[in-house]
Motif scaffolding. Structure first.
Motif, PDB file in Angstrom:
ATOM      1  N   LEU A  62      28.235  27.614  43.881  1.00  0.00           N
ATOM      2  CA  LEU A  62      29.024  27.713  42.653  1.00  0.00           C
ATOM      3  C   LEU A  62      30.505  27.867  42.972  1.00  0.00           C
ATOM      4  O   LEU A  62      31.358  27.350  42.233  1.00  0.00           O
ATOM      5  CB  LEU A  62      28.530  28.869  41.797  1.00  0.00           C
ATOM      6  CG  LEU A  62      27.149  28.675  41.152  1.00  0.00           C
ATOM      7  CD1 LEU A  62      26.757  29.921  40.371  1.00  0.00           C
ATOM      8  CD2 LEU A  62      27.140  27.448  40.273  1.00  0.00           C
ATOM      9  N   GLY A  63      30.839  28.550  44.055  1.00  0.00           N
ATOM     10  CA  GLY A  63      32.234  28.684  44.467  1.00  0.00           C
ATOM     11  C   GLY A  63      32.838  27.352  44.860  1.00  0.00           C
ATOM     12  O   GLY A  63      33.991  27.048  44.522  1.00  0.00           O
ATOM     13  N   ILE A  64      32.086  26.543  45.585  1.00  0.00           N
ATOM     14  CA  ILE A  64      32.571  25.215  45.969  1.00  0.00           C
ATOM     15  C   ILE A  64      32.769  24.348  44.729  1.00  0.00           C
ATOM     16  O   ILE A  64      33.782  23.654  44.599  1.00  0.00           O
ATOM     17  CB  ILE A  64      31.587  24.550  46.952  1.00  0.00           C
ATOM     18  CG1 ILE A  64      31.563  25.307  48.276  1.00  0.00           C
ATOM     19  CG2 ILE A  64      31.942  23.098  47.173  1.00  0.00           C
ATOM     20  CD1 ILE A  64      30.471  24.852  49.225  1.00  0.00           C
ATOM     21  N   VAL A  65      31.816  24.386  43.801  1.00  0.00           N
ATOM     22  CA  VAL A  65      31.934  23.601  42.563  1.00  0.00           C
ATOM     23  C   VAL A  65      33.122  24.077  41.739  1.00  0.00           C
ATOM     24  O   VAL A  65      33.893  23.260  41.205  1.00  0.00           O
ATOM     25  CB  VAL A  65      30.622  23.657  41.752  1.00  0.00           C
ATOM     26  CG1 VAL A  65      30.798  23.050  40.374  1.00  0.00           C
ATOM     27  CG2 VAL A  65      29.499  22.971  42.506  1.00  0.00           C
ATOM     28  N   ALA A  66      33.325  25.388  41.649  1.00  0.00           N
ATOM     29  CA  ALA A  66      34.460  25.927  40.884  1.00  0.00           C
ATOM     30  C   ALA A  66      35.788  25.536  41.518  1.00  0.00           C
ATOM     31  O   ALA A  66      36.750  25.198  40.811  1.00  0.00           O
ATOM     32  CB  ALA A  66      34.340  27.443  40.786  1.00  0.00           C
ATOM     33  N   ALA A  67      35.876  25.563  42.849  1.00  0.00           N
ATOM     34  CA  ALA A  67      37.106  25.161  43.529  1.00  0.00           C
ATOM     35  C   ALA A  67      37.387  23.683  43.296  1.00  0.00           C
ATOM     36  O   ALA A  67      38.543  23.277  43.085  1.00  0.00           O
ATOM     37  CB  ALA A  67      36.998  25.459  45.023  1.00  0.00           C
ATOM     38  N   PHE A  68      36.352  22.863  43.325  1.00  0.00           N
ATOM     39  CA  PHE A  68      36.509  21.427  43.069  1.00  0.00           C
ATOM     40  C   PHE A  68      37.007  21.185  41.642  1.00  0.00           C
ATOM     41  O   PHE A  68      37.960  20.437  41.429  1.00  0.00           O
ATOM     42  CB  PHE A  68      35.184  20.705  43.300  1.00  0.00           C
ATOM     43  CG  PHE A  68      35.184  19.290  42.813  1.00  0.00           C
ATOM     44  CD1 PHE A  68      35.875  18.305  43.492  1.00  0.00           C
ATOM     45  CD2 PHE A  68      34.490  18.940  41.664  1.00  0.00           C
ATOM     46  CE1 PHE A  68      35.886  16.988  43.031  1.00  0.00           C
ATOM     47  CE2 PHE A  68      34.492  17.641  41.200  1.00  0.00           C
ATOM     48  CZ  PHE A  68      35.192  16.661  41.888  1.00  0.00           C
ATOM     49  N   VAL A  69      36.383  21.818  40.665  1.00  0.00           N
ATOM     50  CA  VAL A  69      36.770  21.617  39.259  1.00  0.00           C
ATOM     51  C   VAL A  69      38.191  22.108  39.023  1.00  0.00           C
ATOM     52  O   VAL A  69      38.998  21.435  38.372  1.00  0.00           O
ATOM     53  CB  VAL A  69      35.764  22.320  38.316  1.00  0.00           C
ATOM     54  CG1 VAL A  69      36.269  22.350  36.890  1.00  0.00           C
ATOM     55  CG2 VAL A  69      34.406  21.642  38.388  1.00  0.00           C
ATOM     56  N   ALA A  70      38.544  23.266  39.576  1.00  0.00           N
ATOM     57  CA  ALA A  70      39.899  23.787  39.408  1.00  0.00           C
ATOM     58  C   ALA A  70      40.926  22.865  40.050  1.00  0.00           C
ATOM     59  O   ALA A  70      42.012  22.642  39.496  1.00  0.00           O
ATOM     60  CB  ALA A  70      39.992  25.193  40.005  1.00  0.00           C
ATOM     61  N   SER A  71      40.600  22.305  41.201  1.00  0.00           N
ATOM     62  CA  SER A  71      41.520  21.392  41.878  1.00  0.00           C
ATOM     63  C   SER A  71      41.741  20.127  41.065  1.00  0.00           C
ATOM     64  O   SER A  71      42.879  19.663  40.910  1.00  0.00           O
ATOM     65  CB  SER A  71      40.974  21.021  43.255  1.00  0.00           C
ATOM     66  OG  SER A  71      40.871  22.144  44.076  1.00  0.00           O
ATOM     67  N   VAL A  72      40.670  19.562  40.549  1.00  0.00           N
ATOM     68  CA  VAL A  72      40.793  18.337  39.758  1.00  0.00           C
ATOM     69  C   VAL A  72      41.564  18.595  38.467  1.00  0.00           C
ATOM     70  O   VAL A  72      42.433  17.801  38.075  1.00  0.00           O
ATOM     71  CB  VAL A  72      39.395  17.730  39.478  1.00  0.00           C
ATOM     72  CG1 VAL A  72      39.478  16.611  38.462  1.00  0.00           C
ATOM     73  CG2 VAL A  72      38.773  17.239  40.768  1.00  0.00           C
ATOM     74  N   VAL A  73      41.308  19.701  37.812  1.00  0.00           N
ATOM     75  CA  VAL A  73      42.031  20.039  36.578  1.00  0.00           C
ATOM     76  C   VAL A  73      43.517  20.217  36.879  1.00  0.00           C
ATOM     77  O   VAL A  73      44.376  19.726  36.138  1.00  0.00           O
ATOM     78  CB  VAL A  73      41.427  21.298  35.918  1.00  0.00           C
ATOM     79  CG1 VAL A  73      42.336  21.850  34.845  1.00  0.00           C
ATOM     80  CG2 VAL A  73      40.057  20.988  35.357  1.00  0.00           C
ATOM     81  N   TYR A  74      43.847  20.901  37.976  1.00  0.00           N
ATOM     82  CA  TYR A  74      45.251  21.089  38.347  1.00  0.00           C
ATOM     83  C   TYR A  74      45.935  19.739  38.597  1.00  0.00           C
ATOM     84  O   TYR A  74      47.050  19.511  38.135  1.00  0.00           O
ATOM     85  CB  TYR A  74      45.356  21.974  39.590  1.00  0.00           C
ATOM     86  CG  TYR A  74      46.770  22.131  40.083  1.00  0.00           C
ATOM     87  CD1 TYR A  74      47.647  23.010  39.453  1.00  0.00           C
ATOM     88  CD2 TYR A  74      47.237  21.398  41.166  1.00  0.00           C
ATOM     89  CE1 TYR A  74      48.956  23.146  39.889  1.00  0.00           C
ATOM     90  CE2 TYR A  74      48.543  21.533  41.605  1.00  0.00           C
ATOM     91  CZ  TYR A  74      49.389  22.402  40.960  1.00  0.00           C
ATOM     92  OH  TYR A  74      50.684  22.536  41.390  1.00  0.00           O
ATOM     93  N   LEU A  75      45.270  18.840  39.320  1.00  0.00           N
ATOM     94  CA  LEU A  75      45.871  17.543  39.605  1.00  0.00           C
ATOM     95  C   LEU A  75      46.047  16.706  38.339  1.00  0.00           C
ATOM     96  O   LEU A  75      47.041  15.998  38.186  1.00  0.00           O
ATOM     97  CB  LEU A  75      45.033  16.784  40.637  1.00  0.00           C
ATOM     98  CG  LEU A  75      45.083  17.364  42.055  1.00  0.00           C
ATOM     99  CD1 LEU A  75      44.063  16.648  42.934  1.00  0.00           C
ATOM    100  CD2 LEU A  75      46.467  17.266  42.637  1.00  0.00           C
TER     101      LEU A  75
END
Length: 92
Positions: A62-75
Protein backbone atom coordinates in the motif's frame (compact mmCIF):
# COMPACT_ATOMS: atom_id res chain seq x y z
CA UNK A 1 20.15 7.99 -70.48
CA UNK A 2 19.63 9.16 -66.86
CA UNK A 3 16.95 7.56 -64.74
CA UNK A 4 15.47 8.30 -61.29
CA UNK A 5 18.17 6.22 -59.57
CA UNK A 6 21.00 8.18 -61.12
CA UNK A 7 20.62 11.00 -58.57
CA UNK A 8 23.83 11.96 -56.78
CA UNK A 9 23.72 13.30 -53.22
CA UNK A 10 25.58 16.52 -52.57
CA UNK A 11 27.69 16.10 -49.40
CA UNK A 12 27.45 19.76 -48.42
CA UNK A 13 27.43 19.87 -44.58
CA UNK A 14 27.09 23.65 -44.26
CA UNK A 15 23.33 23.51 -43.72
CA UNK A 16 23.38 20.33 -41.61
CA UNK A 17 21.08 20.22 -38.61
CA UNK A 18 22.84 20.33 -35.25
CA UNK A 19 20.48 19.63 -32.31
CA UNK A 20 20.69 21.76 -29.20
CA UNK A 21 22.12 20.32 -26.00
CA UNK A 22 19.42 18.79 -23.77
CA UNK A 23 19.01 20.43 -20.37
CA UNK A 24 20.96 18.91 -17.51
CA UNK A 25 19.11 16.77 -14.98
CA UNK A 26 21.21 18.35 -12.24
CA UNK A 27 19.19 21.57 -12.64
CA UNK A 28 15.86 19.83 -12.08
CA UNK A 29 13.87 20.64 -8.97
CA UNK A 30 14.45 17.93 -6.36
CA UNK A 31 10.73 17.40 -5.72
CA UNK A 32 10.04 16.96 -9.43
CA UNK A 33 12.89 14.46 -9.75
CA UNK A 34 11.56 12.57 -6.72
CA UNK A 35 8.09 12.51 -8.28
CA UNK A 36 9.49 11.05 -11.51
CA UNK A 37 11.35 8.41 -9.51
CA UNK A 38 8.11 7.55 -7.70
CA UNK A 39 6.05 7.46 -10.89
CA UNK A 40 8.52 5.23 -12.72
CA UNK A 41 9.84 3.30 -9.73
CA UNK A 42 6.47 2.46 -8.18
CA UNK A 43 5.36 -0.04 -10.82
CA UNK A 44 8.88 -1.49 -10.96
CA UNK A 45 8.90 -1.89 -7.18
CA UNK A 46 5.53 -3.66 -7.32
CA UNK A 47 6.81 -5.95 -10.06
CA UNK A 48 9.98 -6.85 -8.15
CA UNK A 49 7.97 -7.28 -4.94
CA UNK A 50 5.66 -9.73 -6.70
CA UNK A 51 8.63 -11.61 -8.16
CA UNK A 52 11.09 -11.73 -5.26
CA UNK A 53 9.25 -10.86 -2.01
CA UNK A 54 6.03 -12.84 -2.19
CA UNK A 55 5.32 -12.50 1.53
CA UNK A 56 5.56 -8.69 1.55
CA UNK A 57 3.38 -7.06 4.18
CA UNK A 58 0.26 -5.30 2.97
CA UNK A 59 1.52 -2.01 4.43
CA UNK A 60 4.60 -2.11 2.15
CA UNK A 61 2.47 -2.73 -0.94
CA UNK A 62 0.00 0.00 0.00
CA UNK A 63 2.93 2.35 0.64
CA UNK A 64 4.34 1.73 -2.82
CA UNK A 65 0.90 2.28 -4.40
CA UNK A 66 0.39 5.49 -2.37
CA UNK A 67 3.82 6.82 -3.39
CA UNK A 68 3.05 6.07 -7.04
CA UNK A 69 -0.36 7.78 -6.92
CA UNK A 70 1.03 10.82 -5.10
CA UNK A 71 3.86 11.12 -7.62
CA UNK A 72 1.53 10.95 -10.61
CA UNK A 73 -0.88 13.48 -9.08
CA UNK A 74 2.01 15.87 -8.36
CA UNK A 75 3.30 15.59 -11.94
CA UNK A 76 -0.17 16.17 -13.38
CA UNK A 77 -0.65 19.23 -11.16
CA UNK A 78 2.66 20.65 -12.48
CA UNK A 79 1.45 20.62 -16.10
CA UNK A 80 0.80 24.05 -17.64
CA UNK A 81 -2.81 25.14 -17.36
CA UNK A 82 -3.02 27.42 -20.41
CA UNK A 83 -1.94 26.71 -23.94
CA UNK A 84 0.47 29.14 -25.55
CA UNK A 85 -1.37 30.29 -28.70
CA UNK A 86 1.91 31.20 -30.44
CA UNK A 87 3.26 27.65 -30.10
CA UNK A 88 1.96 24.94 -32.42
CA UNK A 89 3.82 22.21 -30.53
CA UNK A 90 6.20 21.34 -33.34
CA UNK A 91 9.90 21.16 -32.53
CA UNK A 92 12.77 20.69 -34.91
Amino acid sequence: MAGPRDFEVDDDDEGAFVPEEPPSLAGTEPLTMLAWLGALGGPLALLFTAMFWRSAPLAAILGIVAAFVASVVYLIMRLPREKNEDDDGARI
